[in-house]
Each structure stands twice: as C-alpha cells, then as structure tokens.
Design a protein around this motif. Sequence first.
Motif, PDB file in Angstrom:
ATOM      1  N   GLN A   1     -12.682  -0.444   5.726  1.00  0.00           N
ATOM      2  CA  GLN A   1     -13.266  -1.315   4.694  1.00  0.00           C
ATOM      3  C   GLN A   1     -12.176  -2.133   4.003  1.00  0.00           C
ATOM      4  O   GLN A   1     -12.312  -3.344   3.810  1.00  0.00           O
ATOM      5  CB  GLN A   1     -14.018  -0.438   3.683  1.00  0.00           C
ATOM      6  N   ILE A   2     -11.060  -1.483   3.663  1.00  0.00           N
ATOM      7  CA  ILE A   2      -9.964  -2.188   2.994  1.00  0.00           C
ATOM      8  C   ILE A   2      -9.393  -3.266   3.917  1.00  0.00           C
ATOM      9  O   ILE A   2      -9.170  -4.404   3.504  1.00  0.00           O
ATOM     10  CB  ILE A   2      -8.855  -1.188   2.578  1.00  0.00           C
TER      11      ILE A   2
ATOM     12  N   TYR B   1      -6.362  -3.685  -3.905  1.00  0.00           N
ATOM     13  CA  TYR B   1      -5.387  -4.633  -3.350  1.00  0.00           C
ATOM     14  C   TYR B   1      -5.996  -5.887  -2.726  1.00  0.00           C
ATOM     15  O   TYR B   1      -5.499  -6.981  -2.981  1.00  0.00           O
ATOM     16  CB  TYR B   1      -4.415  -3.894  -2.414  1.00  0.00           C
ATOM     17  N   PRO B   2      -7.075  -5.746  -1.930  1.00  0.00           N
ATOM     18  CA  PRO B   2      -7.706  -6.993  -1.443  1.00  0.00           C
ATOM     19  C   PRO B   2      -8.164  -7.886  -2.600  1.00  0.00           C
ATOM     20  O   PRO B   2      -8.084  -9.111  -2.501  1.00  0.00           O
ATOM     21  CB  PRO B   2      -8.898  -6.500  -0.625  1.00  0.00           C
TER      22      PRO B   2
ATOM     23  N   LYS C   1     -12.001   3.704  -5.589  1.00  0.00           N
ATOM     24  CA  LYS C   1     -11.070   3.958  -4.495  1.00  0.00           C
ATOM     25  C   LYS C   1      -9.893   3.000  -4.640  1.00  0.00           C
ATOM     26  O   LYS C   1     -10.067   1.784  -4.633  1.00  0.00           O
ATOM     27  CB  LYS C   1     -11.777   3.767  -3.152  1.00  0.00           C
ATOM     28  N   GLU C   2      -8.692   3.575  -4.775  1.00  0.00           N
ATOM     29  CA  GLU C   2      -7.563   2.769  -5.226  1.00  0.00           C
ATOM     30  C   GLU C   2      -7.159   1.664  -4.252  1.00  0.00           C
ATOM     31  O   GLU C   2      -6.722   0.606  -4.669  1.00  0.00           O
ATOM     32  CB  GLU C   2      -6.384   3.699  -5.529  1.00  0.00           C
ATOM     33  N   GLY C   3      -7.363   1.926  -2.957  1.00  0.00           N
ATOM     34  CA  GLY C   3      -6.978   0.920  -1.965  1.00  0.00           C
ATOM     35  C   GLY C   3      -7.753  -0.378  -2.091  1.00  0.00           C
ATOM     36  O   GLY C   3      -7.248  -1.445  -1.748  1.00  0.00           O
TER      37      GLY C   3
ATOM     38  N   ALA D   1      -6.051   9.956   0.773  1.00  0.00           N
ATOM     39  CA  ALA D   1      -7.514  10.038   0.641  1.00  0.00           C
ATOM     40  C   ALA D   1      -7.995   9.190  -0.538  1.00  0.00           C
ATOM     41  O   ALA D   1      -9.058   8.580  -0.480  1.00  0.00           O
ATOM     42  CB  ALA D   1      -7.939  11.488   0.461  1.00  0.00           C
ATOM     43  N   GLY D   2      -7.185   9.141  -1.586  1.00  0.00           N
ATOM     44  CA  GLY D   2      -7.571   8.383  -2.776  1.00  0.00           C
ATOM     45  C   GLY D   2      -7.633   6.887  -2.540  1.00  0.00           C
ATOM     46  O   GLY D   2      -8.237   6.146  -3.318  1.00  0.00           O
ATOM     47  N   MET D   3      -6.994   6.419  -1.467  1.00  0.00           N
ATOM     48  CA  MET D   3      -6.979   4.991  -1.174  1.00  0.00           C
ATOM     49  C   MET D   3      -8.345   4.475  -0.764  1.00  0.00           C
ATOM     50  O   MET D   3      -8.680   3.321  -0.993  1.00  0.00           O
ATOM     51  CB  MET D   3      -5.965   4.672  -0.067  1.00  0.00           C
ATOM     52  N   GLY D   4      -9.127   5.355  -0.106  1.00  0.00           N
ATOM     53  CA  GLY D   4     -10.449   4.921   0.348  1.00  0.00           C
ATOM     54  C   GLY D   4     -10.472   4.657   1.840  1.00  0.00           C
ATOM     55  O   GLY D   4      -9.537   5.005   2.555  1.00  0.00           O
TER      56      GLY D   4
ATOM     57  N   LEU E   1       0.839  -1.206   0.000  1.00  0.00           N
ATOM     58  CA  LEU E   1       0.000   0.000   0.000  1.00  0.00           C
ATOM     59  C   LEU E   1       0.873   1.254   0.000  1.00  0.00           C
ATOM     60  O   LEU E   1       0.571   2.236  -0.689  1.00  0.00           O
ATOM     61  CB  LEU E   1      -0.940  -0.005   1.211  1.00  0.00           C
TER      62      LEU E   1
END
Lengths: 435, 113
Positions: free
Chosen positions: A73-74, B53-54, B48-50, A66-69, A39
Amino acid sequence: MSNQLEPVIYPHPAIDHFLDAVCRHVRAKKLHLDIKEELLSHIENVAAQKLEQGLPYEEAVQTAVAGMGDAEQIGKQFDKVHRPHTDWGMLTIILLLCGAGIISMFSLESRPGPIYLNFLFEYKLILTGIGLAIMAAMWAFDYEKLKKYSEPIFASGVLLLLLTSLFGNKINGQTGWFEIGRITLYLPSLAAILMIVGLAGAVPAKSWTWKSTAVQVVYRGLLPLLLFIEKNVFTWAVIYLLVFVVHIWMTRRSLVQVAVIGIGGVGLMSGVIVNSYYLMQRVTAFISRDDPAGNTYQLSKSLEALRSTGWLGKGFGAEVVLPGVQSESVHVYFIHSFGWISGLSLVLLIIVLLYKLLVSIHFIRDDFGKRLYAGMSAWIAIQFIWPMLMIFGYAPYVGLEIPFLSYGGTAGFIQFVAIGLLLSIYRRRDMVPCP
Amino acid sequence: MNQMQVNKELLKGSTVTLILTLLENQEMYGYEIIKEMEKRSGGVFLFKEGTLYPILHTLEAESWVETYWQTHDGRKRKYYRITQDGIAALKQRKREWELFRNAVDCVLGEGSV
C-alpha cells in the motif's frame, strides 16, 4: 549517557525485505535510494526507542517494521506521487498546430499558383510525420542524461557557428546554409539550440566569481552573439541574447546581476544596429512605416491580405500574392483563407501554449530540468510571438516562421526535438530526486 | 475519549492540514512529525507510520514543502520545511475547516455563532 552513540539497528533482513517490498511498486527508480533512506531512518528511530524501553533487539526491529504498515500500500501511494506525467494540453496544441499547417499546405497546393508549390502538402505530411516520430523519441529519452554532456554540447554549438563561417553558403547576405546532397541545413538555428541545451548545465550565475563572470559572459554570451552578428544572422543573435538573459535570471545571484548583463547585451545589439547601414535602414523603416528601399513590401502585402479577408475567410485554396507564403507568412495565408475566427483561434492557442510553458516551469524541481525547460520555453515563445507581431507591423519583418504551422525545414525539426524534450522534462518532474 | 479511534476518512482529509500546521512552527523530519502529532492529539491521531511518507512526498510535489537531508549522531534525517505556497494552502484549508466545524456545530445544536 549524553555522549552515547545511537544504537546500531541496521542491517537486518526484515528491514531490507520491507524496503524492497515498498520500492517494488515505485516506477521512479531514481527515487528508490531516497525513499529507502527516509523509511530506514524512521524504522531506526522507532527501533532505538523500543530498545531504550527494554525490548530485545530482534523484537524491537520487528515491532518497528510492523508499525510502518502494509509495504504494498505504501509503495503504491509513493508511486502515485512519483508517477510519470503526460502533458496532454501541450500535445493537443502541437497536434492542432501541425493539423492547421497540413491544411494550409493542402490549400496552398490546391490553388492555381506557381509550380514550385506543387508538392507542399505531400512533403509537409512527410515532414510532420518524421517530426512527430523525433518528438516521441525525445519524449521517451531521459533528459537528465544531457546534463553530463552540457559542456561538449555547448562547445559543439559554438564550433558549428565557427565552421559555418568557414564553410557555410551565403544566401541573401547571411552565411548560414550548408548543403549535404539534396538537403540544405540552416546552421544558425541548429547551433542556437545546442548552445541553449548546453547553457542549462553551465555554472549557475549565482556562484560566479569576478573571474568566472568574465569567462562565462565572454564564452557563453559575447562569443555566440558576435558569431551570429558576423554572419548577419541578427534575428538569432536577438533570440540567443534573450535565452542567455533568461538563463542568468533562472540562476541569478541578484536582480542587479541580471540587469547589468541584460542591459549590456541590449547595449551591444543597439551598437551593432546603429553601426550597420543596412540594419539602421530596416529599423527606421519599421519605426516610420515609410520605406523607400522596399523593406516593408512584405508587411504591406501581409496587411493587405489580412484586411481583405473576413470572419470566415476566402475559403480553401484562396489565391493571394504573399512573399514567403509557406514560411514566414504562413499564418497570414492561414488567416486570409480561413478567416479572422481561425486567426483568433490560432492566437488563443498560442497564448494557452505560452501560459502552459510558464506554469509548468514552476512545477519542475530538478535544477537542470528547470533551467532547460525555461531556456527552451523562452526560445519557443519568441518564435511564436515575433512572427505573430510582425505581420501586423508590431515587430520587424524577419525570416521567423510560426512553428509547426509553417512548411518547416531545419528549424522545424529542431522545434520537434525541443517539444519532445519539454515533454520529457514534464513527464519526469516528480520522478527525479531533489538536491 | 482518548481511547476512541477517529474515523479513518475524517483523519485522511485533515492529515495534510495537521502536517502543515506542525511544519508552520518548525522544520521537522518524518519521525518527529508523527511523535508530535500523537502527543498533541493526546494519542487520538495514530496511524500506520509508513503511510505518512507518501503524504509528505505529495506535499513536496505540490511545492508546499521543501526538503533537505541532515546527519544527526551518524543517522541521516530528511527534514521538511514549509514554503510560501504551503503557508497559503494552509490558510485556505484552515478557513475551510472552520466553516465546516461551525456548520457541524450548528447542526449538532452546539452552535457557537
């Protein structure tokens, strides 16, 4: 411009905050570093691009994060992928086999038979209880910790075989038993599992040089085989050879390598058999089914018991003369008492178990875990297949007992340990980082 | 058309197919996959880019892709490479998608039989 190094983005507290927030939800702790690095690499790429577009450092980092989300949730999605798995199918099969074993012992004890079978049921219950507890403990145990100790574990197996030669008791021509107070241990099976676990962490066959090939084949192949043979424990020599070849197969450089070592091993065993009057006699008796020395007495009794029953069997507490009725012939007794239908169910159960083992290997990506799983699967498979074949005369009658169904003993406990380890590997199959 | 956001559920179902298609051509790392997907879809596929990965880790757990780390200009990158299983899975998914697309086209009256 082209020689410029990438701008330094990390460290920044916002990034750490985000990465920690993600990993808080991931139970597989060993993967935290891996996930964070991946990440972070992404955030750095995005932030570097923002910098290039003219954004100030602080803003670039904040936008990238912020763009990661949503971190939670991730994190939860990661956790779902890397969650622990329970092999319910395997557990069910083992419990069913144990149940069938307990019922068989109860049935054996209930018949008007020899007095020495009197406490079979009670002891079987206790042994199964202890066995399941050991299995649960191994299941919870992180098998990866064994990797570090694979050399000493293997060496202790070899040492145990050496010591057995010196201190073991001889029964039926085999040297293998050791008495501690009231407990008699059968050491060859204990030594075998130690070496099988140790093998999983050994140098993979694909990276063997000429010199290490010699060392590995002698130390891990020839020496154990000769030690088994020297004690007249041929069954375990055969089993060990199979697992050793499986180990070479799993870590092979080429098919030729596997074939050469496999053929060499089979050649060695054949040579030993041909040179042994006793073994030659057993083999001839097995092939010709004609046996003046009475080696096929057990087989004829077994066939008789199988033929004389029917689809539904002779019923609970059936009386039948069978040598090794609570051990190597336990499944004959089971079929005799509860019928061919129960016998077919037993065979089906075993086939499902073996199929499951074969399929599961594919899903384990950790090298050590995969090798350990494969080696122990081969070891378990042969202990189911051989006794199943021998009662019909398709394999030589030997002292192998159907795991969990038979009364048990040293081998029984080791089988519970092995299943526990298999469950542990299966459980962690998505929780370990890949190389 | 480019300004329109695609329905999330629709995107979710097809993300795996899209990723596998990209990986079929070349080995990529996560950031590259996202950029390529944005570029090829003309910016329609933005998420949303993150969350990518999952999904990539799921593909790895399915043995559809393999991974390896490589360092570029002092930065570590985790590369994804499609496996034989992954290629087979992609074929299957493409067939399903074609079937689905034809059915939708037929219902919408733009049938291309």
